[in-house]
Design a protein around this motif. Structure first.
Motif, PDB file in Angstrom:
ATOM      1  N   ALA B 218       7.814 -48.274  -5.241  1.00 21.18           N
ATOM      2  CA  ALA B 218       7.336 -49.761  -5.917  1.00 21.18           C
ATOM      3  C   ALA B 218       8.271 -49.934  -6.968  1.00 21.18           C
ATOM      4  N   LEU B 219       8.600 -49.057  -7.291  1.00 21.70           N
ATOM      5  CA  LEU B 219      10.242 -49.675  -8.605  1.00 21.70           C
ATOM      6  C   LEU B 219      11.580 -50.058  -7.558  1.00 21.70           C
ATOM      7  N   LEU B 220      11.546 -49.826  -6.486  1.00 23.91           N
ATOM      8  CA  LEU B 220      12.609 -50.421  -5.689  1.00 23.91           C
ATOM      9  C   LEU B 220      12.122 -51.813  -4.744  1.00 23.91           C
ATOM     10  N   ARG B 221      11.118 -51.783  -4.606  1.00 22.54           N
ATOM     11  CA  ARG B 221      10.153 -52.990  -4.447  1.00 22.54           C
ATOM     12  C   ARG B 221      10.806 -53.874  -5.277  1.00 22.54           C
ATOM     13  N   PHE B 222      10.426 -53.130  -6.434  1.00 19.85           N
ATOM     14  CA  PHE B 222      10.391 -55.028  -7.438  1.00 19.85           C
ATOM     15  C   PHE B 222      11.964 -55.309  -8.008  1.00 19.85           C
ATOM     16  N   GLU B 223      12.606 -53.870  -7.431  1.00 20.63           N
ATOM     17  CA  GLU B 223      13.833 -54.706  -7.692  1.00 20.63           C
ATOM     18  C   GLU B 223      14.272 -55.723  -6.374  1.00 20.63           C
ATOM     19  N   ILE B 224      14.061 -55.249  -5.197  1.00 23.74           N
ATOM     20  CA  ILE B 224      13.879 -56.551  -4.331  1.00 23.74           C
ATOM     21  C   ILE B 224      13.445 -57.819  -4.581  1.00 23.74           C
ATOM     22  N   ASN B 225      12.150 -57.531  -5.147  1.00 20.94           N
ATOM     23  CA  ASN B 225      11.299 -58.711  -5.580  1.00 20.94           C
ATOM     24  C   ASN B 225      12.160 -59.125  -5.981  1.00 20.94           C
ATOM     25  N   ILE B 226      12.542 -59.093  -7.455  1.00 21.29           N
ATOM     26  CA  ILE B 226      13.344 -59.898  -8.761  1.00 21.29           C
ATOM     27  C   ILE B 226      14.196 -61.163  -8.029  1.00 21.29           C
ATOM     28  N   ARG B 227      14.783 -60.052  -6.897  1.00 23.60           N
ATOM     29  CA  ARG B 227      15.773 -61.311  -6.146  1.00 23.60           C
ATOM     30  C   ARG B 227      15.198 -62.227  -5.023  1.00 23.60           C
ATOM     31  N   ALA B 228      14.575 -61.714  -4.574  1.00 24.87           N
ATOM     32  CA  ALA B 228      13.234 -62.334  -3.836  1.00 24.87           C
ATOM     33  C   ALA B 228      12.714 -63.600  -4.307  1.00 24.87           C
ATOM     34  N   SER B 229      12.283 -63.272  -5.774  1.00 29.74           N
ATOM     35  CA  SER B 229      11.281 -64.749  -6.224  1.00 29.74           C
ATOM     36  C   SER B 229      12.760 -65.282  -7.197  1.00 29.74           C
ATOM     37  N   ALA B 230      14.237 -65.240  -7.597  1.00 26.27           N
ATOM     38  CA  ALA B 230      14.989 -66.512  -7.471  1.00 26.27           C
ATOM     39  C   ALA B 230      15.188 -66.810  -6.848  1.00 26.27           C
ATOM     40  N   ILE B 231      15.599 -66.330  -5.106  1.00 30.56           N
ATOM     41  CA  ILE B 231      15.640 -66.677  -4.656  1.00 30.56           C
ATOM     42  C   ILE B 231      14.901 -68.421  -3.848  1.00 30.56           C
ATOM     43  N   LEU B 232      13.068 -67.773  -4.043  1.00 25.29           N
ATOM     44  CA  LEU B 232      12.381 -68.397  -3.982  1.00 25.29           C
ATOM     45  C   LEU B 232      12.015 -69.776  -4.796  1.00 25.29           C
TER      46      LEU B 232
END
Lengths: 442, 288
Positions: B218-232
Motif C-alpha cells: 500500500a505504501l509503494l502504491r501511495f508513492e505511485i499514486n502521488i505521481r499519478a495524481s500529479a499527472i492527472l
C-alpha cells in the motif's frame, strides 16, 4: 507468584494497548476521510455534477440520432447523422422514413408517431394524445388538442420543443428539426461516400466475391478494405496508427532505457563499481532521475522535440533509466562470484568475464523486469500521449474534449483496454518463453 | 578394448551433440538479436517520421526550456519562496487525492484479493469473476476514467481520486491475492473448526498474517499514486499538476512560478519515496 502477577498485568496492558490501537487506526482513517469529504467539497459536488451529461454520454455511447432539418428561411432540407455536415445524406441516400414531396416532408417515427412539415405548418401526430400543430410565420403558434400544455412540450413564443420516447421535434423561426434515435454506431465500416454504404453484409460479400467491379481501377476487395481504412467518420487507419504509436512509445522507451541502464548499473553496483565515489554518484543520479517525475520530463522534452511519439518515447526512456538503473544494480549486487572466478581461471578478460560470468546469471531477472515495465508502460504511454500529443491518448482526449462523439470515446476506450490486455498477454508469454524457457529460446 | 571404443564414440557423439546445440542456440540468439535491432531501428525511424520535431535537432535544445526556467527563477529569486508557499495548497490536494485513493483502493483491492484466492474465497465459484474484475480495473488507464468523470462531475479532485482508486483496487487485488496464496491456512482451519464465520476467519486468521505485506504494498502504491495524481492534474483534475499546467501554458513571465512548483513536486516525491522506503525496509527486515 509475584512474577506471574507481573506477567499478567503486563499482558493485560498489552491487550489494552492492542485494543486501543485497533480502534484508533480505523478512527484516524475515519477522521481523515471526514476531513477529505469537506476538503474535496463533496457536499457541493452534488450541485456541480451534471447527471444530464451522464445520460447523454450513456445514450450517445450506444446509439446515434438522425436529424431531419429544414432551414425555415431558405426552405432547404437536409437529413444528416448527428447533424454533422460530413454525414449528410445525399438526396438519393435519404432513408425511406423521410418522404420529401416538394414543400411537404413526411417523417415517420417509431411507435406510430409521425411529423409533417407542410410549408409554415409543422404537425406532430402523437397517437393517444392527438395532433400537435405548430405554425411559424410571425412568431410560433402552438395548437394543442388539450387545453393545457403537457409535460413533454416545452413552449415559448420563440421556440417549441417536443420530446417523446419516439423522438424529438424542435421548431424555431429559423429552423425546424426532428431527431430520430437508432441503436448502434453509425457508418462504422462504410461512410456515405463509399459505394458499399447501405449494403447488407450478404450484399457486401457477394459484391466482393462475384460482383462486377465498382471501381475499374481496383478490385472490390481492395476497394472495401480501403473504404473501411479511410472511413472519414471513424478514421480507422488513423486510429490503428495511433495505437501503433502508443505501443511504439512504450517499446522504444522501455528497451532504450534498459540498454542505457545496463552499463550504468555496473557502475552503480557495489561489487562492480570501479570506485566508491563513482558508485555514489551513479546512485544519486538514478535517485534524481526517478525523483524528477515522468510528468516533468514529459513537459521538458515536449518543448524540445515537439508533439509526437518520439517525445513520448524519450520521456518514458528518461524516467525508466532511473528505475532500471536501481533495479539492475540491485540484481547485479546479488550475483554469485564463483562463476566469475571460474571464468577468470580460464584466462578470460574483463568483457568475457562479464559476458559469460555475469550476464547469464542476471539476464532472466533483468528481462523479467523489463517485460513487466513494458506492459505497464503501454498504459503510461496512453497518458503521456495525451500530454505530448501523440498516439491513442491524444485521440481520446480530443474526442472527450469535443464532447460530441461519445461513441468514439467508447470505441477508443475499448481499443485501449484491448491493447493493454494484448500487451499484458504478450509480455507474459515472452517472460515464460525467455525465462523459464524450453531451451530453444536462449 | 570394446569398452574404450564405445566410450570414445559416446564422447564424440556427446561432443557433437553439444556443439550442435551450442550452434543452434547461437543461431537463435543471433536471430533474436537481429530481430530486436531491426525493431528498434525501424521503430526509431517511424517515431522520428511521425514526430513534429527532429531528434538530432531537439537533442541540442533539450536544456533550453530548463535553462529558461532557471533563468527566470534566478531573475525573480525573491518571488520563489512566495511561489513555493502558494504551491502548497494544491500540493496538499494532490497528496490528498493520492492518500484517499490509496486508502479506498487498497481496501477494495484487499476484498477483491480475499474473494479471488483459492482456499479463502467466500464464493469459490466466483473466483474467476473477481480475478477478471481486477484485471479489467488494472487494464483501464486512470486517464480514461478521469476524463469521463470530469465530464460528468466537473473538474476537481473527486474524478481523479475515483480513477486512481479503481486502478489501485485492480493492481492491489492482484498483488494481495499473490500474498494470500502464501498465507498459512492452519489458523483459518482452526477458526473454522470453532464455528467462525467467513468474516471472522479472514479478520482473525488471514489478515494478521498478510497485514505487513499489504501495508508495504500500500505504501509503494501511495508513492505511485502521488505521481499519478500529479499527472492527472495536468489533464484537468486539479491539484499541483493543474497549477503547473497553467503556469506552463502562460509561458514566459510565469516560469518562476513553474520553477516553484517543480521544486515542491520534486521535494514531495523524494520525501515520500524515502519515507516509504525506510518504512518498508523496517517492515521487511524488522526494526534494526
Amino acid at each position: 507468584m509475584a512474577a506471574t502477577a507481573a506477567m499478567q498485568s503486563d499482558l493485560l496492558a498489552r491487550f489494552r494497548g492492542k485494543r486501543i490501537r485497533s480502534f484508533a487506526v480505523p478512527a484516524l482513517i475515519l477522521v481523515y476521510l471526514t476531513y477529505v469529504f469537506f476538503a474535496f467539497d463533496l457536499p457541493g459536488l452534488a450541485s456541480r455534477a451534471r447527471l444530464d451529461n451522464a445520460a447523454i454520454l450513456m445514450s450517445d455511447a450506444v446509439a446515434h440520432k438522425v436529424h431531419v432539418t429544414r432551414d425555415n428561411r431558405s426552405g432547404e432540407m437536409s437529413v444528416s447523422i448527428e447533424g454533422s455536415r460530413r454525414m449528410t445524406f445525399a438526396a438519393n441516400q435519404r432513408p425511406d422514413w423521410v418522404q420529401v414531396d416538394g414543400d411537404t416532408v413526411q417523417i415517420d417515427l417509431p411507435q406510430g408517431h409521425s411529423v409533417t412539415y407542410d410549408g409554415p405548418v409543422v404537425s406532430y401526430d402523437y397517437p393517444g394524445y392527438g395532433v400537435i400543430r405548430i405554425t411559424s410565420d410571425n412568431g410560433i403558434h402552438l395548437d394543442l388538442p388539450t387545453p393545457e400544455v403537457p409535460d413533454f412540450i416545452n413552449a415559448s413564443s420563440t421556440r417549441v420543443a417536443i420530446t417523446t420516447p419516439a423522438g424529438r421535434l424542435s421548431v424555431t423561426r429559423s429552423r425546424t428539426e426532428t431527431l430520430r434515435y437508432f441503436p448502434g454506431w453509425e457508418l462504422f465500416f462504410f461512410d456515405l461516400a463509399s459505394p458499399y454504404w447501405g449494403m447488407s453484409w450478404g450484399q457486401v460479400a457477394s459484391t466482393v466475391l462475384v460482383g462486377e467491379r465498382l471501381d475499374p481501377a481496383q478490385s472490390n476487395v481492395s476497394l472495401m478494405v480501403s473504404n473501411i481504412w479511410n472511413n472519414t467518420i471513424w478514421r480507422h487507419g488513423d486510429v490503428v496508427w495511433a495505437l501503433g504509436e502508443t505501443i511504439l512509445m512504450a517499446f522504444l522507451g522501455t528497451f532504450g532505457a534498459a540498454m542505457i541502464a545496463l552499463p550504468l548499473a555496473f557502475l552503480a553496483a557495489g561489487n562492480f563499481a570501479p570506485s566508491r565515489a563513482i558508485r555514489f554518484v551513479m546512485r544519486r543520479i538514478f535517485d534524481f532521475v526517478r525523483g524528477v517525475d515522468g510528468l516533468i520530463f514529459t513537459i521538458i522534452l515536449s518543448r524540445a522535440f515537439g508533439p509526437g511519439p518520439m517525445t513520448g518515447a524519450l520521456a518514458i526512456l528518461t524516467t525508466d533509466t532511473g528505475s532500471f538503473g536501481k533495479l539492475f544494480s540491485e540484481a547485479l549486487e546479488n550475483v554469485d562470484d564463483k562463476q566469475i572466478e571460474g571464468i577468470r581461471s580460464t584466462g578470460a578478460n574483463v568483457i568475457q568475464r562479464y559476458r559469460f560470468g555475469v550476464i547469464p546469471q542476471v539476464l532472466p531477472v533483468l528481462l523479467s523486469q523489463v517485460l513487466y515495465m513494458f506492459e505497464s508502460n503501454t498504459r503510461s504511454a496512453t497518458i503521456i500521449g495525451a500530454i505530448v500529443g501523440g498516439g491513442i491518448g491524444l485521440l481520446l482526449t480530443q474526442a472527450i474534449q469535443t464532447t460530441a462523439d461519445w461513441e468514439k470515446v467508447t470505441y477508443y476506450i475499448i481499443l485501449i483496454v484491448l491493447m493493454v490486455f494484448a500487451m499484458d498477454a504478450l509480455s507474459g508469454w515472452l517472460r515464460r518463453r525467455l525465462i523459464k524457457g524450453d531451451g530453444s529460446g536462449r | 578394448m570394446t569398452f574404450l571404443a564405445t566410450g570414445a564414440r559416446g564422447t564424440a557423439d556427446l561432443r557433437h551433440a553439444y556443439l550442435a546445440q551450442v550452434q543452434r542456440r547461437r543461431l537463435y540468439s543471433g536471430l533474436l538479436t537481429i530481430l530486436f535491432v531491426a525493431l528498434m531501428v525501424s521503430g526509431f525511424q517511424i517515431a522520428q517520421a511521425r514526430n513534429a520535431g527532429d531528434f538530432l535537432n531537439g537533442i541540442t535544445h533539450i536544456f533550453d526550456f530548463p535553462a529558461d526556467i532557471v533563468d527566470e527563477a534566478i531573475a525573480k529569486a525573491g518571488n520563489l519562496p512566495g511561489h513555493i508557499w502558494d504551491a502548497l495548497p494544491p500540493l496538499i490536494e494532490t497528496i490528498n487525492i493520492a492518500a484517499v485513493s490509496t486508502l479506498i483502493g487498497t481496501l477494495f483491492g484487499g476484498l477483491l484479493a480475499l474473494a479471488s484466492t483459492r482456499g479463502l474465497a467466500a464464493w469459490p465459484r466466483l473466483i474467476v469473476v473477481f480475478r477478471r474484475t481486477s484485471d479489467v480495473l488494472r487494464a483501464v488507464p486512470e486517464i480514461v476514467i478521469a476524463l469521463v468523470l470530469i465530464f460528468v462531475l466537473g473538474a476537481g479532485p473527486v474524478p481523479a481520486a475515483i480513477a486512481i482508486a479503481l486502478h489501485t483496487a485492480g493492481a492491489t487485488g492482484k498483488l494481495f491475492s499473490e500474498v494470500n496464496e502464501n498465507a498459512d491456512l492452519k489458523p483459518v482451519e482452526g477458526l473454522a473448526s470453532v464455528g467462525a464465520g467467513w468474516v471472522q476467519r479472514m479478520m482473525l486468521g488471514v489478515i494478521p498474517q498478510v497485514a505487513p505485506n499489504y501495508f508495504s504494498y500500500a505504501l509503494l502504491r501511495f508513492e505511485i499514486n502521488i505521481r499519478a495524481s500529479a499527472i492527472l492534474g495536468f489533464v484537468g483534475a486539479g491539484g499541483i499538476g493543474y497549477e503547473l499546467k497553467n503556469a506552463m501554458t502562460f509561458g514566459q513571465g510565469k516560469l518562476d512560478e513553474a520553477a516553484g512548483i517543480f521544486i515542491v513536486l520534486f521535494a514531495t516525491i523524494v520525501i515520500f519515496d524515502q519515507l516509504s522506503g525506510v518504512i518498508r525496509h523496517r517492515l521487511t527486515y524488522g526494526d534494526a
